[in-house]
Design a protein around this motif. Sequence first.
Motif, short mmCIF file in Angstrom:
data_model
loop_
_atom_site.label_atom_id
_atom_site.label_comp_id
_atom_site.label_asym_id
_atom_site.label_seq_id
_atom_site.Cartn_x
_atom_site.Cartn_y
_atom_site.Cartn_z
N GLY A 119 -39.81 82.41 -65.25
CA GLY A 119 -38.15 81.69 -66.10
C GLY A 119 -38.43 82.84 -66.97
O GLY A 119 -37.68 83.04 -67.04
N LEU A 120 -39.17 83.73 -67.58
CA LEU A 120 -38.85 85.05 -67.95
C LEU A 120 -38.61 86.01 -66.78
O LEU A 120 -37.18 86.87 -67.23
CB LEU A 120 -40.22 86.18 -68.51
N SER A 121 -38.85 86.29 -65.93
CA SER A 121 -37.91 86.82 -64.61
C SER A 121 -36.46 86.73 -64.45
O SER A 121 -35.23 87.55 -64.45
CB SER A 121 -38.71 86.60 -63.49
N MET A 122 -36.22 85.53 -64.23
CA MET A 122 -34.86 85.07 -64.13
C MET A 122 -34.51 85.26 -65.64
O MET A 122 -32.45 85.22 -65.14
CB MET A 122 -34.84 83.34 -64.32
N PHE A 123 -34.12 85.18 -66.59
CA PHE A 123 -33.72 85.73 -68.10
C PHE A 123 -33.32 87.05 -67.20
O PHE A 123 -31.92 87.46 -67.85
CB PHE A 123 -34.48 85.47 -69.07
N LEU A 124 -34.08 87.54 -67.29
CA LEU A 124 -33.72 89.04 -67.60
C LEU A 124 -32.84 89.68 -66.17
O LEU A 124 -32.62 90.28 -66.49
CB LEU A 124 -35.18 90.65 -67.07
N GLY A 155 -24.86 95.72 -59.46
CA GLY A 155 -25.87 94.89 -60.98
C GLY A 155 -25.96 93.58 -60.83
O GLY A 155 -27.28 92.84 -60.95
N LEU A 156 -24.98 92.92 -60.16
CA LEU A 156 -25.15 90.93 -59.41
C LEU A 156 -26.32 91.34 -58.72
O LEU A 156 -26.30 89.69 -58.50
CB LEU A 156 -23.81 90.87 -59.38
N ALA A 157 -26.58 92.07 -57.41
CA ALA A 157 -27.35 91.99 -56.93
C ALA A 157 -28.83 92.18 -57.05
O ALA A 157 -29.16 93.38 -57.25
CB ALA A 157 -27.17 92.63 -54.94
N ARG A 158 -30.13 91.14 -57.74
CA ARG A 158 -30.75 91.03 -57.44
C ARG A 158 -31.84 91.64 -56.68
O ARG A 158 -31.34 91.12 -55.52
CB ARG A 158 -31.24 90.02 -58.57
N CYS A 159 -32.81 91.67 -56.90
CA CYS A 159 -33.96 92.68 -56.35
C CYS A 159 -34.52 91.11 -55.30
O CYS A 159 -34.99 90.03 -55.65
CB CYS A 159 -35.09 93.47 -56.55
N ILE A 160 -34.81 92.28 -53.85
CA ILE A 160 -35.85 91.54 -53.35
C ILE A 160 -36.43 92.50 -52.06
O ILE A 160 -37.21 92.05 -50.93
CB ILE A 160 -34.57 90.99 -51.89
N ALA A 161 -35.91 93.77 -52.51
CA ALA A 161 -37.07 94.61 -50.74
C ALA A 161 -37.38 95.72 -51.93
O ALA A 161 -38.62 95.41 -51.29
CB ALA A 161 -35.75 95.11 -50.94
N ASN A 175 -48.85 89.50 -55.67
CA ASN A 175 -48.56 87.70 -55.29
C ASN A 175 -47.80 87.24 -56.23
O ASN A 175 -46.86 87.12 -55.86
CB ASN A 175 -50.40 87.18 -55.67
N TYR A 176 -47.15 87.98 -57.40
CA TYR A 176 -46.68 87.20 -58.25
C TYR A 176 -45.95 88.16 -57.80
O TYR A 176 -44.56 87.28 -58.41
CB TYR A 176 -47.16 87.93 -59.76
N CYS A 177 -45.38 89.20 -57.33
CA CYS A 177 -44.12 89.44 -56.70
C CYS A 177 -43.35 89.46 -55.77
O CYS A 177 -41.95 89.30 -56.09
CB CYS A 177 -44.38 91.29 -56.72
N ALA A 178 -44.23 88.75 -54.83
CA ALA A 178 -43.52 87.81 -54.11
C ALA A 178 -43.12 86.92 -54.08
O ALA A 178 -41.62 86.22 -53.92
CB ALA A 178 -44.37 88.40 -52.59
N ILE A 179 -43.35 85.54 -55.14
CA ILE A 179 -42.98 85.12 -55.92
C ILE A 179 -41.67 85.25 -56.42
O ILE A 179 -40.46 84.24 -56.11
CB ILE A 179 -43.73 84.29 -56.38
N LEU A 180 -41.85 85.85 -57.36
CA LEU A 180 -40.89 86.16 -58.16
C LEU A 180 -38.96 86.74 -57.26
O LEU A 180 -37.93 86.72 -57.66
CB LEU A 180 -40.63 87.35 -59.43
N VAL A 181 -39.91 87.36 -56.09
CA VAL A 181 -38.47 87.70 -55.54
C VAL A 181 -38.73 86.96 -54.40
O VAL A 181 -36.97 86.46 -54.28
CB VAL A 181 -39.17 88.65 -54.52
N GLY A 182 -39.08 86.14 -54.27
CA GLY A 182 -38.99 84.39 -53.58
C GLY A 182 -37.16 83.29 -54.78
O GLY A 182 -36.38 83.31 -53.97
N PHE A 183 -37.41 83.82 -55.90
CA PHE A 183 -36.81 82.76 -56.29
C PHE A 183 -35.79 83.49 -57.06
O PHE A 183 -34.20 83.30 -57.32
CB PHE A 183 -38.08 82.73 -57.81
N ASN A 184 -35.65 85.38 -57.06
CA ASN A 184 -34.53 85.41 -56.89
C ASN A 184 -33.64 85.85 -55.75
O ASN A 184 -32.56 85.63 -55.79
CB ASN A 184 -35.02 87.11 -56.96
#
Length: 404
Positions: A119-124, A155-161, A175-184
């Motif tokens: 939730g925090l990651s999606m907001f940021l 700025g609109l293209a959020r992180c994946i790499a 592990n958490y980084c990979a999960i947040l990247v997946g949701f992004n």
Amino acid sequence: MHQNLPPWWSRLCLRHLEVGLSITPQISRAKAFFTALFQKLNILDRLLTPAILVFMILGVIIGEFAPHVQEAFDTARFDGVSVPIAIGLIVMMWPILTKVQYEALPKIFSSRRIWIQIGLSMFLNWIVGPLVMLGLAWATLPDLPKYRTGVIMVGLARCIAMVLVWNQLAKGDGNYCAILVGFNSILQIVLYSPYALLFINVVGGESQASVHVSYANVAISVLIYLGIPLVAGVITRFTIWYLVSEEFLVMRFLPFFSPLALLGLLYTILVMFAYQGHHIIHNLGPVFRVFVPMILYFVVMWTGTFGLVFWLSRREGETSLWGYEMAVVQSFTAGSNNFELAIAVAIAVYGVGSDQALAATIGPLVEVPVLLALTWVSLFLSRRLHWKRTGEVAEKPNMPEIAR
């Protein structure tokens, strides 16, 4: 002769001496910390910072004195991005995604901690980040609308790499980084097109051409730059695990395989700087102008997020769901961008030689040295702030730490 000096001069000299004596111990402690930190790094990590600087300089030299290098790169393109760059990005992410403990994901998703972090990651990433970049682009580039558009697209293209690389170097939770990247990545497929329409055509004031990005194009880009290395990482991890053993995977294979990510990073940096070296040299004025919002964005987003997580950890005390590893994950996730997608869209809409594409390409050129410096800042703050590390997932039982 000294007796003729005025009293104020003596007081000034005494004051400077006192300041110098008070600062000297702090400088000595900082020097001792960085010396100890440097000695703990393996040879690849020690050489990474100077190697990146050398590869950046070599890339610019190649781009300037080999004028046809961009045309050579453009002879083969993969979803709007030069094939040499695409290969480097995929190779760079493959070892990192092999290290993710996929077998622990069911346990992670069963806890409420992961949903708070998501939730925090999606907001940021999808509210704060785009608005910050939009504001900085308008504040610093009001008279350069084309370059401003390229900056907004980054700025609109959020992180994946590359966030996976910075997270690894700063000792964040993989592990958490990979999960947040997946949701992004999933949200990127859904939101990038309407965000581009809103932020560029409506708010950004782009009058030259309207940006229309299809969901299919964004999905293909995400599948290429995240899907390919993700599938390769999963197959590699479990193939080695089942054919040999988990101990061999962790203790023997991964330490041997992991340096490939850093080599892929250096290769990608060399190719990117060579690709745009000529444009950078011959557009120094606008390029340096574009540096300003980019640098401010990375620093503001990273510092604000890191400080927020630190405040949350202190506010909740021993029962905190936050810790240093999660501060690294959240700050680098919020402060990084999917420049592959931004570059591909800018080239597809405006052309490879456009100012918008050049501005989008400057994104990773600024991101690499700035976020590399911030990895060192993270490691320094982890000890300086006496931050308790959270080991809920990062320190999985019977899973020793993997040396890079």
